[in-house]
Design a protein around this motif. Sequence first.
Motif, short mmCIF file in Angstrom:
data_model
loop_
_atom_site.label_atom_id
_atom_site.label_comp_id
_atom_site.label_asym_id
_atom_site.label_seq_id
_atom_site.Cartn_x
_atom_site.Cartn_y
_atom_site.Cartn_z
N MET A 99 -53.33 -44.52 116.55
CA MET A 99 -51.99 -43.92 116.42
C MET A 99 -50.98 -44.83 117.09
O MET A 99 -51.14 -45.22 118.24
N ARG A 100 -49.95 -45.17 116.39
CA ARG A 100 -48.93 -46.05 116.96
C ARG A 100 -47.96 -45.23 117.78
O ARG A 100 -47.55 -44.16 117.40
N GLY B 100 -48.22 -40.73 112.98
CA GLY B 100 -49.41 -40.99 112.20
C GLY B 100 -49.03 -41.28 110.76
O GLY B 100 -48.20 -40.56 110.18
N SER C 110 -52.42 -46.02 109.83
CA SER C 110 -53.23 -45.59 110.98
C SER C 110 -54.37 -44.67 110.58
O SER C 110 -55.23 -44.34 111.38
N GLU D 199 -54.01 -41.54 109.60
CA GLU D 199 -53.77 -40.15 110.00
C GLU D 199 -53.08 -39.32 108.93
O GLU D 199 -52.83 -38.13 109.14
#
Length: 349
Positions: free
Chosen positions: A1-2, A306, A310, A312
């Motif tokens: 997750m960034r 997300g 990623s 997500e």
Amino acid sequence: MRRVPRIALAGAAAASFALVLSACGGTSTSSGSSESKGDKGLAIAYDVGGRGDQSFNDAAYEGLKKAKGEFGYETADIEPTDGETDADKEQRLVSLAKQGHNPVIGIGYAYAPAVKAAAEKYPDTTFGIVDDSTIEADNVADLVFSEQEASYLAGVAAAKATKTNTVGFVGGVDIPLIHKFGAGFAQGVKDTKPGVKVLSQYLTQTAEEGGFSSPDKGKTAAEGQIEKKADVVYAAAGLSGQGVIEAAAANKVWAIGVDSDQYKQEALGKYKDAILTSATKDVAKAVYNLAKSVEDGKPETGIVRGDLKSGEVGLADSNPKFKSDTAIQEAVQAAKEKIIGGEIKVKSS
């Protein structure tokens, strides 16, 4: 997750003691009394529809279960109440923080005013909010997703699956968040098969009118689109989406679920053969990750996003018919690579 950090606050949630009933809404956790002191673990406050929606709230609960199992600490999950105000939501979050829960997460954009107020009162507690990025505070994590990217892939799948060249989108509430789902879906359809017609309907103007919590409204909307020849219907409507899936199954057309992998939801088992796929967002992972960050003493703060890159957001492939359809799979994979690579820019409105 960034992550886009602001200021990471020191602290960690430790295992201990027991849970109580919140002043606003019931709880579904374990024993204890309101006199318990000390640090407790993750607490979540559900959005409209509550636990059992087979979608958004249930995804958050899965994250809570994982955190509780891994860290062995006390957790709380609190249901909303009908007609509640921002003050009611704030009281719920403040009560959880006062009991010693950390982090405390509001599930849904409607918690924004309450999270902002509660975070100011409890600066040493980490708060989170799902689907809102407006709170700027040193102890708040804004847990958001690029829903339009998963919805684009849903549009690709719908365009490849339709035989009538008509598909539908049912949004729960006419708000920017749900516009992201609709915009991405329509773009994915048009980019894949320009001649396909996209029917779009929002159930209500406000959440208070039941757009996210009324399966009957979802069913009626889907039936109307099916009467107009839609043979794939995508719902981004929380609990109301169950009605869309029911209508699709009854009329032997495809439904596309949302947020959770709805093909695997036990309560939807009798309809699962009508669920082509689901546009997922990993709310469970976001909830768990925030709890873990607090447990590790390095709480996430700021915007935590997300997206497709990623992993997500995405499309579920639990339905064997979807997974084995070579044409759909190749089209979805090609679109996914172009989105991640920046060749396709997905609209959010």
